[in-house]
Design a protein around this motif. Structure first.
Motif, short mmCIF file in Angstrom:
data_model
loop_
_atom_site.label_atom_id
_atom_site.label_comp_id
_atom_site.label_asym_id
_atom_site.label_seq_id
_atom_site.Cartn_x
_atom_site.Cartn_y
_atom_site.Cartn_z
N VAL A 83 47.71 10.80 -66.11
CA VAL A 83 46.50 11.49 -66.50
C VAL A 83 45.68 11.65 -65.57
CG1 VAL A 83 44.89 11.67 -68.23
CG2 VAL A 83 47.22 10.92 -68.90
N ALA A 84 45.15 10.59 -64.88
CA ALA A 84 44.25 10.98 -63.89
C ALA A 84 44.73 11.69 -62.57
CB ALA A 84 43.94 9.44 -63.13
N VAL A 85 45.60 11.63 -62.15
CA VAL A 85 46.35 12.49 -61.33
C VAL A 85 46.49 13.89 -61.61
CG1 VAL A 85 48.49 13.06 -59.65
CG2 VAL A 85 47.63 10.83 -59.70
N PHE A 86 47.17 14.24 -62.39
CA PHE A 86 47.32 15.53 -63.14
C PHE A 86 45.94 16.21 -63.74
CE2 PHE A 86 51.56 14.34 -61.83
CZ PHE A 86 51.87 15.38 -61.37
N GLY A 106 52.44 28.77 -71.98
CA GLY A 106 51.97 29.49 -71.15
C GLY A 106 52.45 30.86 -70.92
N LEU A 107 53.87 30.82 -70.85
CA LEU A 107 54.74 32.24 -70.64
C LEU A 107 54.24 33.12 -72.03
CD1 LEU A 107 57.66 30.89 -69.07
CD2 LEU A 107 56.02 32.24 -67.98
N VAL A 108 54.56 32.70 -73.04
CA VAL A 108 54.19 33.14 -74.36
C VAL A 108 53.08 33.84 -74.58
CG1 VAL A 108 54.52 33.40 -76.85
CG2 VAL A 108 56.49 32.13 -75.46
N THR A 109 52.07 32.90 -74.16
CA THR A 109 50.76 33.30 -74.57
C THR A 109 50.28 34.51 -73.32
OG1 THR A 109 50.17 31.02 -74.78
CG2 THR A 109 48.36 32.52 -73.98
N ALA A 150 47.03 30.29 -63.80
CA ALA A 150 48.68 30.33 -64.07
C ALA A 150 49.13 29.30 -62.66
CB ALA A 150 48.97 31.79 -63.79
N ALA A 151 48.82 29.60 -61.66
CA ALA A 151 49.40 28.87 -60.57
C ALA A 151 49.07 27.34 -60.85
CB ALA A 151 48.64 29.16 -59.16
N LEU A 152 48.14 26.79 -61.08
CA LEU A 152 47.73 25.32 -61.51
C LEU A 152 48.69 24.97 -62.51
CD1 LEU A 152 43.68 25.22 -61.64
CD2 LEU A 152 45.40 24.44 -59.98
N SER A 153 48.92 25.70 -63.48
CA SER A 153 50.05 25.28 -64.76
C SER A 153 51.44 25.12 -63.98
CB SER A 153 50.31 26.28 -65.72
OG SER A 153 50.60 27.58 -65.50
N GLY A 154 51.75 25.82 -62.88
CA GLY A 154 52.96 25.55 -62.16
C GLY A 154 53.17 24.42 -61.61
N ILE A 155 52.08 23.40 -61.29
CA ILE A 155 52.23 22.15 -60.53
C ILE A 155 53.01 21.46 -61.46
CG2 ILE A 155 50.13 22.53 -59.30
CD1 ILE A 155 49.02 20.46 -61.17
N PHE A 156 53.09 21.71 -62.84
CA PHE A 156 53.89 20.72 -63.80
C PHE A 156 55.29 20.91 -63.54
CE2 PHE A 156 49.91 20.98 -65.69
CZ PHE A 156 49.43 19.78 -65.82
N VAL A 157 55.86 21.88 -62.81
CA VAL A 157 57.13 21.89 -62.44
C VAL A 157 57.64 20.63 -61.57
CG1 VAL A 157 58.97 23.02 -60.87
CG2 VAL A 157 57.38 24.40 -62.20
N VAL A 158 56.80 19.93 -61.15
CA VAL A 158 57.21 18.77 -60.38
C VAL A 158 57.67 17.52 -61.34
CG1 VAL A 158 55.73 18.93 -58.36
CG2 VAL A 158 54.82 17.59 -60.36
N TYR A 159 57.20 17.50 -62.76
CA TYR A 159 57.62 16.86 -63.84
C TYR A 159 59.12 16.64 -63.78
CZ TYR A 159 53.14 15.55 -66.15
OH TYR A 159 51.91 15.27 -66.34
N LEU A 160 59.83 17.86 -63.69
CA LEU A 160 61.32 18.00 -63.69
C LEU A 160 61.91 17.05 -62.90
CD1 LEU A 160 61.74 21.82 -64.06
CD2 LEU A 160 61.77 20.06 -65.90
N GLY A 161 61.24 16.55 -61.90
CA GLY A 161 61.99 15.58 -60.92
C GLY A 161 62.28 14.20 -61.88
N THR A 208 49.23 22.26 -75.20
CA THR A 208 47.98 23.25 -75.03
C THR A 208 47.31 23.38 -73.38
OG1 THR A 208 46.38 21.48 -75.79
CG2 THR A 208 46.99 22.87 -77.23
N GLN A 209 47.53 22.25 -72.67
CA GLN A 209 47.31 22.22 -71.34
C GLN A 209 47.25 23.23 -70.47
OE1 GLN A 209 48.95 18.46 -69.55
NE2 GLN A 209 47.11 17.37 -69.82
N ALA A 210 48.23 24.16 -70.53
CA ALA A 210 48.37 25.37 -69.79
C ALA A 210 47.62 26.48 -70.21
CB ALA A 210 49.96 25.84 -69.62
#
Length: 401
Positions: A235-238, A162-165, A255-266, A36-38
């Motif tokens: 949790v604090a940082v993100f 996010g994308l489906v929504t 939309a742009a803010l949800s994109g920051i979670f791409v860094v999780y893939l690292g 639900t975060q996005a």
């Protein structure tokens, strides 16, 4: 599939199946946990509530998970592993579908809470399964595989919803999450080898009686403290970096803010590497390196250029997932008995840490802005490192981890 039968898969195939199943367990858990975060602004508009109230859709499963994890460990130590993992996956599909059909916000939050009640049956018992069936370097490697699944699941849950929504609405998004959960559960049922080394305790009371043993084990107790700090930091940082990037001069939209979670893939890349490096150089060395990377990342997020902030977030998330990989594997290694209850206690403290990470930095944010949040996360990392260097020493007469 019975990997232990005479006609079953050969050892190499068994290892492949094992890794796929463990990855699927991590994915199924966290694709639901953070989905639900996005879409919080969309939920606020759909249910006609204040945006701040939508945070309950994130905290409800966290609270349920923290409350249930120790008890679930005790049950699993009595009755087994695989049956509970698969059963919980099937049950999890139901509240996910009901959430898609919820007609009011309170019912939606209740569905999220029920999701949280089922999630520990998957990941707590999966970690205990790893501890039962592997030892030494193999435990660390499989913990890295599990961690990669959790990271990819957490990222996918946010991005898919996010994308489906954006195309079809949030209700179809939850249907997609339910279908993914079902696919992962079937995969686990088919691929996860039957446990060879599980030895049941003779009652839930006996499992619960192991709590004092765990809490009197300094290495285990301090690992719980590390788990607290790991999710607190993440949790604090993100949570609070969103407030900074939504304000001037960046003014990023949802939309742009949800994109920051791409860094999780690292984290998908670094988690298995962290496990191997931990085996080679020792957990304390790698945890020290991870803490240093987090400090560098925090400093970079204080910079003005958005590219440097994103690099800082990549370093922070990757290093935190390194910490989580090593800490998770360490729990099963140092627990002397009743591994599920040991893991359950770890999970409880871990999610309590995440809850604190959501609201404790709030006062620092209001008083000092983002630098205040950086300071509190940095302080938590310093305390974690001090604990690790003091209590994660290898006993002289113990086998190498």
């Amino acid at each position: 599939m019975n990997a232990d039968s005479e006609t079953g898969p050969q050892p190499t195939t068994r290892i492949v199946f094992l890794n796929l199943a463990i990855f699927a367990a991590g994915f199924a858990t966290f694709v639901n946990m953070w989905c639900t975060q996005a879409i919080l602004p969309v939920l606020a508009a759909s249910f006609h509530i204040a945006q701040a109230r939508t945070s309950l859709t994130v905290t409800a499963p966290l609270i349920a998970t923290a409350a249930m994890a120790p008890l679930i460990g005790a049950i699993s130590d009595r009755f087994g592993r695989k049956k509970f993992i698969c059963g919980a996956g099937l049950v999890l599909v139901l509240p996910t579908l009901l959430a898609a059909a919820a007609q009011n916000f309170d019912l939606f939050v209740l569905c999220r809470f029920i999701q949280g009640l089922t999630l520990p049956f998957i990941f707590t018992i999966t970690i205990a399964y790893i501890g039962d069936e592997t030892s030494g370097p193999a435990t660390a490697r499989l913990a890295g595989t599990y961690m990669s699944g959790t990271i990819f699941g957490g990222f996918s849950g946010r991005m898919i919803t996010g994308l489906v929504t954006s195309e079809y609405g949030w209700r179809p998004a939850f249907v997609v999450i339910a279908l993914l959960t079902l696919v992962m559960t079937v995969s686990i049922a088919l691929l996860l080898p039957r446990g060879r080394n599980f030895r049941p305790l003779y009652g839930v009371r006996q499992a619960l009686s192991s709590f004092p043993l765990h809490l009197s084990n300094p290495r285990l107790l301090t690992t719980y403290m590390v788990g607290f700090g790991v999710l607190f930091s993440l949790v604090a940082v993100f949570t609070y970096i969103n407030f900074r990037l939504a304000a001037a001069p960046y003014a990023l939209g949802p939309a742009a803010l949800s994109g920051i979670f791409v860094v999780y893939l690292g984290g998908v890349v670094v988690s298995p590497i962290a496990a191997r490096l931990g085996n080679k150089f020792g957990r304390r060395v790698i945890m020290s390196c991870a803490a240093a990377l987090i400090m560098i990342g925090l400093v970079l997020t204080l910079a003005r250029p958005l590219a440097l902030i994103e690099l800082g977030l990549l370093l922070i998330s990757s290093a935190i997932f390194m910490q989580q990989t090593l800490a998770t594997g360490f729990v099963s290694t140092v627990a002397q008995t009743a591994k599920s209850t040991a893991v359950g206690l770890y999970v409880m403290v871990y999610y309590i840490g995440g809850s604190f990470g959501g609201f404790v930095p709030g006062s620092f944010w209001h008083e000092y802005g983002w630098p205040g949040c950086v300071a509190i996360v940095g302080a938590v990392q310093v305390v974690m490192l001090a604990v690790i260097l003091r209590f994660w020493k290898q006993p002289k007469k113990a086998a190498a981890f």
